[in-house]
Design an enzyme around this catalytic site. Structure first.
Site, short mmCIF file in Angstrom:
data_model
loop_
_atom_site.label_atom_id
_atom_site.label_comp_id
_atom_site.label_asym_id
_atom_site.label_seq_id
_atom_site.Cartn_x
_atom_site.Cartn_y
_atom_site.Cartn_z
N ARG A 181 -1.87 -8.23 -6.14
CA ARG A 181 -0.63 -7.76 -7.27
C ARG A 181 0.20 -8.30 -7.54
O ARG A 181 0.56 -8.69 -6.67
CB ARG A 181 -0.83 -6.42 -5.76
CG ARG A 181 -1.49 -5.33 -6.03
CD ARG A 181 -0.47 -3.41 -5.21
NE ARG A 181 0.70 -3.15 -7.05
CZ ARG A 181 0.86 -1.77 -6.67
NH1 ARG A 181 0.90 -1.85 -5.34
NH2 ARG A 181 1.71 -1.24 -8.16
N TYR A 183 3.50 -7.78 -11.01
CA TYR A 183 4.01 -6.62 -11.69
C TYR A 183 3.98 -7.61 -13.47
O TYR A 183 3.39 -8.62 -12.92
CB TYR A 183 5.47 -6.66 -11.23
CG TYR A 183 6.05 -6.44 -10.63
CD1 TYR A 183 5.88 -4.90 -10.17
CD2 TYR A 183 7.18 -6.83 -9.65
CE1 TYR A 183 6.06 -4.65 -9.14
CE2 TYR A 183 7.78 -6.30 -8.17
CZ TYR A 183 7.61 -5.01 -7.88
OH TYR A 183 7.50 -4.25 -6.87
N ASP A 214 8.45 8.34 0.86
CA ASP A 214 7.06 6.90 0.27
C ASP A 214 6.70 6.71 1.52
O ASP A 214 5.60 5.46 1.51
CB ASP A 214 7.00 6.51 -0.34
CG ASP A 214 8.65 5.08 -0.45
OD1 ASP A 214 8.79 5.45 0.75
OD2 ASP A 214 8.76 4.29 -1.14
N ASP A 219 14.20 0.79 -0.17
CA ASP A 219 13.98 -0.08 -1.17
C ASP A 219 15.71 -0.22 -0.89
O ASP A 219 16.80 -0.07 -1.67
CB ASP A 219 13.27 -0.15 -2.45
CG ASP A 219 11.33 -0.18 -2.14
OD1 ASP A 219 11.45 -0.79 -1.31
OD2 ASP A 219 10.93 0.58 -2.90
N ASP A 251 10.94 7.44 -3.67
CA ASP A 251 11.48 6.33 -3.01
C ASP A 251 12.85 5.03 -3.60
O ASP A 251 13.28 5.61 -4.73
CB ASP A 251 10.24 5.32 -4.21
CG ASP A 251 10.02 4.01 -3.86
OD1 ASP A 251 10.54 2.89 -3.30
OD2 ASP A 251 9.73 2.81 -4.22
#
Length: 341
Positions: A181, A183, A214, A219, A251
């Site tokens: 993956r 961005y 989550d 983060d 999140d």
């Protein structure tokens, strides 16, 4: 090998420390200046100086959590086996139920080739043993500073993350349907996690539309000017918090700055960010709101009135998610597929 011994400290009737070399599941400290966080209910312990049993290196320490309204203390041991309480962490407890490693002694080791399915970034202690960046690196450094582990350097697009379901939770590139993956465009800040935090998927947050956690560490968006490296451990101070809701899951994004950044002394709360980094909080919110749109998904949403919260609220989030992590590693909450090693 040591026998099991129970140490009782004067002034701490609600606390005991179990030291052993016999049980492989207990917490361990393996550096000459190792630190173990313990929990006590008696603030008089802040002046306590004690001497553990004769301590060959490595020695093992397991902290027994006390009753009631516990306060966190940092205990540091030198190579001669003497220790003392060095700081009260906060009025709200910060837990660290596992070994604490000095981040300055931690090394990173890459396995596999970058941007491949088998690429991993492992963390090693000073003896070369693998440790978990999520569980084994301490969260709090005292004086409002926290450890932050870089997963994605600024101005890069590979979606790197701690593999929470793998042994020693290394950093890897995320995948979807067997493909790596990325961005759709570069992220403009250093991005990563706060160790020893966890967003509990069984907890519904009434302050954020009842969203559930989550199932990941919290983060961090680090707004300093320097591009950092994958696996780098930075000392940061929180400045604000954004309550992102991603497909119904909460999140959190803690906005922070590295203490070694030239502007760090200028920013201490959300208003300072607007003054010295104008437009940054809006840019962060908009970036995380829109990054899935090019893949045909809807925009992410944000709670708390679609606005960032201040530093005090960010610290509240950090405390609550640290408490959730402590319950997780103590197995008070089912861990599912998460690795606790």
């Amino acid at each position: 090998m040591w026998p099991r011994k129970l140490l009782r400290f004067p002034s701490t009737p609600l606390f005991s420390l179990l030291t052993t070399l016999a049980a492989p599941k207990l917490d361990h400290c393996k550096s000459s200046m190792a630190a173990a966080r313990v929990v006590t209910a008696n603030t008089a312990a802040a002046s306590l100086i004690f001497k553990p049993p004769s301590s060959p290196s490595p020695f093992w320490i397991s902290a027994a959590l006390s009753h009631h309204r516990n306060l966190g203390f940092d205990y540091c041991f030198n190579g001669k086996g003497k220790g003392r309480v060095v700081s009260v962490l906060s009025r709200r407890r910060l837990f660290s139920c596992r070994a604490l490693y000095n981040p300055e002694l931690i090394q990173v080791k890459e396995e596999g080739n970058p941007e491949s399915l088998d690429y991993r970034v492992f963390f090693l202690d000073n003896s070369g043993k693998k440790i978990s960046p999520w569980h084994d690196i301490p969260l709090s450094l005292g004086n409002g500073a926290f450890n932050f582990i870089v997963e994605i350097p600024k101005e890069s697009s590979a979606k790197m993350e701690v593999a929470t379901d793998e042994l020693y939770t290394p950093i890897k590139q995320d995948t979807k349907k067997g493909k790596l993956r990325y961005y759709p465009y570069n992220i403009n800040w250093n991005y990563g996690l706060l160790p020893q935090t966890w967003e509990d998927p069984s907890f519904s947050n009434d302050e954020v539309d009842g969203a559930f956690g989550d199932n990941d560490p919290v983060d961090v968006v680090e707004i300093g000017g320097k591009q950092r490296k994958i696996g780098e451990i930075l000392q940061v101070k929180p400045l604000a918090a954004l309550a992102m809701i991603d497909e119904g899951e909460l999140d959190w994004k803690i906005v922070a700055i590295a203490l070694d950044d030239p502007k760090a002394s200028l920013v201490n709360d959300i208003d300072d960010v607007e003054k010295h980094f104008p437009g940054t909080l809006t840019a962060i919110r908009d970036w995380f709101r829109d990054y899935k749109i090019p893949d045909g998904k809807p925009a992410n949403k944000f709670g708390l009135g679609n606005k960032p919260a201040n530093k005090d609220y960010a610290l509240k989030v950090i405390n609550e998610t640290n408490e959730a992590w402590a319950k997780l590693v103590k197995r008070s909450i089912p861990s599912g597929e998460l690795s606790l090693v």
